[in-house]
Scaffold this motif. Structure first.
Motif, mmCIF file in Angstrom:
data_model
loop_
_atom_site.group_PDB
_atom_site.id
_atom_site.type_symbol
_atom_site.label_atom_id
_atom_site.label_comp_id
_atom_site.label_asym_id
_atom_site.label_seq_id
_atom_site.Cartn_x
_atom_site.Cartn_y
_atom_site.Cartn_z
ATOM 1 N N LYS A 44 0.816 -1.212 0.000
ATOM 2 C CA LYS A 44 0.000 0.000 0.000
ATOM 3 C C LYS A 44 0.851 1.263 0.000
ATOM 4 O O LYS A 44 0.431 2.300 -0.530
ATOM 5 N N ALA A 45 2.027 1.199 0.580
ATOM 6 C CA ALA A 45 2.925 2.346 0.508
ATOM 7 C C ALA A 45 3.342 2.601 -0.937
ATOM 8 O O ALA A 45 3.472 3.755 -1.369
ATOM 9 N N LEU A 46 3.530 1.525 -1.710
ATOM 10 C CA LEU A 46 3.894 1.681 -3.120
ATOM 11 C C LEU A 46 2.710 2.185 -3.935
ATOM 12 O O LEU A 46 2.880 2.985 -4.863
ATOM 13 N N VAL A 47 1.502 1.726 -3.604
ATOM 14 C CA VAL A 47 0.303 2.240 -4.278
ATOM 15 C C VAL A 47 0.191 3.748 -4.059
ATOM 16 O O VAL A 47 -0.072 4.519 -4.997
ATOM 17 N N ALA A 48 0.404 4.180 -2.818
ATOM 18 C CA ALA A 48 0.342 5.612 -2.522
ATOM 19 C C ALA A 48 1.422 6.375 -3.278
ATOM 20 O O ALA A 48 1.185 7.483 -3.776
ATOM 21 N N GLU A 49 2.610 5.796 -3.368
ATOM 22 C CA GLU A 49 3.698 6.445 -4.109
ATOM 23 C C GLU A 49 3.305 6.658 -5.568
ATOM 24 O O GLU A 49 3.536 7.725 -6.144
ATOM 25 N N VAL A 50 2.723 5.636 -6.168
ATOM 26 C CA VAL A 50 2.365 5.728 -7.593
ATOM 27 C C VAL A 50 1.221 6.711 -7.805
ATOM 28 O O VAL A 50 1.305 7.615 -8.648
ATOM 29 N N LEU A 51 0.148 6.551 -7.054
ATOM 30 C CA LEU A 51 -1.026 7.398 -7.256
ATOM 31 C C LEU A 51 -0.696 8.861 -6.970
ATOM 32 O O LEU A 51 -1.000 9.754 -7.772
ATOM 33 N N ALA A 52 -0.048 9.120 -5.850
ATOM 34 C CA ALA A 52 0.307 10.496 -5.511
ATOM 35 C C ALA A 52 1.362 11.036 -6.475
ATOM 36 O O ALA A 52 1.262 12.177 -6.950
ATOM 37 N N GLY A 53 2.368 10.222 -6.766
ATOM 38 C CA GLY A 53 3.454 10.693 -7.628
ATOM 39 C C GLY A 53 2.998 11.005 -9.039
ATOM 40 O O GLY A 53 3.350 12.050 -9.610
ATOM 41 N N GLU A 54 2.190 10.124 -9.625
ATOM 42 C CA GLU A 54 1.706 10.364 -10.985
ATOM 43 C C GLU A 54 0.722 11.528 -11.030
ATOM 44 O O GLU A 54 0.701 12.301 -11.995
ATOM 45 N N LEU A 55 -0.072 11.687 -9.992
ATOM 46 C CA LEU A 55 -0.962 12.837 -9.925
ATOM 47 C C LEU A 55 -0.150 14.123 -9.813
ATOM 48 O O LEU A 55 -0.433 15.115 -10.501
ATOM 49 N N GLY A 56 0.866 14.106 -8.969
ATOM 50 C CA GLY A 56 1.707 15.286 -8.826
ATOM 51 C C GLY A 56 2.405 15.668 -10.112
ATOM 52 O O GLY A 56 2.470 16.851 -10.482
ATOM 53 N N ARG A 57 2.910 14.684 -10.826
ATOM 54 C CA ARG A 57 3.589 14.980 -12.095
ATOM 55 C C ARG A 57 2.608 15.527 -13.123
ATOM 56 O O ARG A 57 2.945 16.405 -13.918
ATOM 57 N N ALA A 58 1.363 15.031 -13.102
ATOM 58 C CA ALA A 58 0.351 15.546 -14.018
ATOM 59 C C ALA A 58 0.004 16.997 -13.714
ATOM 60 O O ALA A 58 -0.425 17.741 -14.606
ATOM 61 N N LEU A 59 0.200 17.406 -12.471
ATOM 62 C CA LEU A 59 -0.058 18.790 -12.073
ATOM 63 C C LEU A 59 1.150 19.686 -12.332
ATOM 64 O O LEU A 59 1.123 20.872 -12.000
ATOM 65 N N GLY A 60 2.202 19.125 -12.894
ATOM 66 C CA GLY A 60 3.389 19.909 -13.192
ATOM 67 C C GLY A 60 4.333 20.069 -12.022
ATOM 68 O O GLY A 60 5.241 20.909 -12.062
ATOM 69 N N LEU A 61 4.145 19.264 -10.978
ATOM 70 C CA LEU A 61 5.027 19.339 -9.818
ATOM 71 C C LEU A 61 6.267 18.480 -10.048
ATOM 72 O O LEU A 61 6.229 17.485 -10.776
ATOM 73 N N PRO A 62 7.376 18.838 -9.410
ATOM 74 C CA PRO A 62 8.656 18.179 -9.698
ATOM 75 C C PRO A 62 8.838 16.850 -8.969
ATOM 76 O O PRO A 62 9.658 16.718 -8.064
ATOM 77 N N VAL A 63 8.055 15.850 -9.362
ATOM 78 C CA VAL A 63 8.191 14.492 -8.831
ATOM 79 C C VAL A 63 9.049 13.689 -9.801
ATOM 80 O O VAL A 63 8.741 13.649 -10.996
ATOM 81 N N PRO A 64 10.135 13.058 -9.348
ATOM 82 C CA PRO A 64 10.945 12.251 -10.266
ATOM 83 C C PRO A 64 10.138 11.141 -10.936
ATOM 84 O O PRO A 64 9.141 10.663 -10.392
ATOM 85 N N GLU A 65 10.592 10.721 -12.097
ATOM 86 C CA GLU A 65 9.904 9.667 -12.863
ATOM 87 C C GLU A 65 9.828 8.378 -12.058
ATOM 88 O O GLU A 65 10.778 7.974 -11.383
ATOM 89 N N LEU A 66 8.685 7.715 -12.154
ATOM 90 C CA LEU A 66 8.466 6.429 -11.498
ATOM 91 C C LEU A 66 8.417 5.314 -12.525
ATOM 92 O O LEU A 66 7.925 5.508 -13.640
ATOM 93 N N VAL A 67 8.928 4.133 -12.148
ATOM 94 C CA VAL A 67 8.905 2.967 -13.023
ATOM 95 C C VAL A 67 8.522 1.743 -12.206
ATOM 96 O O VAL A 67 8.664 1.709 -10.982
ATOM 97 N N LEU A 68 8.034 0.733 -12.907
ATOM 98 C CA LEU A 68 7.830 -0.583 -12.310
ATOM 99 C C LEU A 68 9.128 -1.350 -12.495
ATOM 100 O O LEU A 68 9.568 -1.581 -13.622
ATOM 101 N N LEU A 69 9.757 -1.713 -11.389
ATOM 102 C CA LEU A 69 11.112 -2.245 -11.426
ATOM 103 C C LEU A 69 11.107 -3.711 -11.000
ATOM 104 O O LEU A 69 10.808 -4.035 -9.851
#
Length: 251
Positions: A44-69
Motif C-alpha cells: 500500500k505504501a507503493l500504491v500511494a507512491e504511484v497514485l500520488a506521484g503520478e498525480l503530482g507529475r500531471a499537475l506539473g510538480l517536480p516528482v521524479p519519474e516512477l517505473v515498475l522495477l
C-alpha cells in the motif's frame, strides 16, 4: 501504465527511512531508488507512491519519474547486511523505482528559498492527498539542478488502510501546522484556482497507473478494477468542493 525496467545491478542501500530503499541500476542503464514491495510498509505504501506521484507529475510538480522495477532476489547476494538481504529476498518481482536525482541535497527551509507560488502548489497537493510526511523535521524534498524534487509519498492516502471508514477522509481537513514550506508564504488561493481543475482531469490516469499486482486480493473488493474505482471515488469527491479540507495559512 508505468514504464517497466529490470534491475541488473544492486549498487548500495540508502539508509534513510524505515524501509531502507536501495539504489539499483536497471537494464535501461539508469539508476533508480528502489522501494521494496517486501518492506514492512507493504504494497500500500507503493500504491500511494504511484497514485500520488503520478498525480503530482500531471499537475506539473517536480516528482521524479516512477517505473515498475522487476527485481531478481538473487541480487541479495551482494548485500552484506542480513536485514536488507531478507527484505530483498521478500521483494522478488514488481517493485517501485524512482529516478535517482544525482547530486541532490536534502531540503532545509532555513537554507533554501522557495517561491510562494510553488510553495502554494506543493502545499495544495499535499492537502489533497493528505500527505503527513512533509514536515520541517522530515521535508521529503530534495534540492538539485533545476530546483526542488518531491519524494516519498508512501504515507499519503491513509484512507486505504481502513476502507470501511474511507468516506470520512473525503472532507478531513489537512493539518499544515508543521509543513516545511509554511515559511515560504504559500499562495494557496492561486494554487487552488490553478490545480483543482487539472487534478480533476488527472485522477483517472493516475489511478490507472497503479500496477494491478498491487491491487489484487484487497479485502472487501472482488477485483482490482473495483479497488481502482474506490480510489477514483475518494479523490474525485475530495476535489468536488467546497474544498474545506484546505488549510488556512497566513498571507
Amino acid at each position: 501504465m508505468l514504464p517497466e525496467v529490470t534491475a541488473v545491478r544492486y549498487v548500495t542501500p540508502l539508509r534513510e527511512g524505515g524501509s531502507m530503499p536501495g539504489l539499483v541500476e536497471a537494464d535501461d542503464r539508469r539508476l533508480y531508488v528502489l522501494k521494496w514491495v517486501g518492506a514492512a510498509q507493504g504494497r500500500k505504501a507503493l500504491v500511494a507512491e504511484v497514485l500520488a506521484g503520478e498525480l503530482g507529475r500531471a499537475l506539473g510538480l517536480p516528482v521524479p519519474e516512477l517505473v515498475l522495477l522487476d527485481l531478481d532476489p538473487v541480487l541479495a547476494r551482494s548485500e552484506p547486511d542480513p536485514q536488507i538481504q531478507e527484505q530483498m529476498r521478500a521483494s522478488g518481482g514488481a517493485n517501485l523505482g524512482m529516478a535517482f536525482v544525482s547530486g541532490a541535497l536534502n531540503f532545509d527551509p532555513l537554507c533554501f528559498e522557495v517561491d510562494p507560488l510553488l510553495a502554494g502548489r506543493v502545499l495544495w497537493f499535499d492537502a489533497l492527498i493528505g500527505n503527513v510526511d512533509r514536515s520541517w523535521r522530515n521535508p521529503n524534498m530534495l534540492v538539485a539542478a533545476g530546483g526542488l524534487r518531491l519524494v516519498d509519498h508512501g504515507a499519503s492516502l491513509i484512507f486505504h488502510h481502513a476502507w470501511s471508514g474511507a468516506a470520512a477522509w473525503i472532507t478531513r481537513p489537512y493539518d499544515a501546522a508543521g509543513h516545511a514550506l509554511l515559511p515560504a508564504g504559500p499562495d494557496l488561493k492561486a494554487a487552488d484556482a490553478e490545480l483543482a481543475p487539472l487534478a480533476a482531469e488527472a485522477v483517472g490516469a493516475a489511478v490507472d497507473a497503479i500496477p494491478e499486482v498491487w491491487l489484487t486480493d484487497e479485502p472487501g473488493f472482488d477485483s482490482a478494477d473495483a479497488v481502482r474505482a474506490a480510489y477514483r471515488t475518494q479523490l474525485t469527491a475530495r476535489l468536488a468542493g467546497p474544498r474545506a479540507w484546505l488549510p488556512e495559512v497566513a498571507a
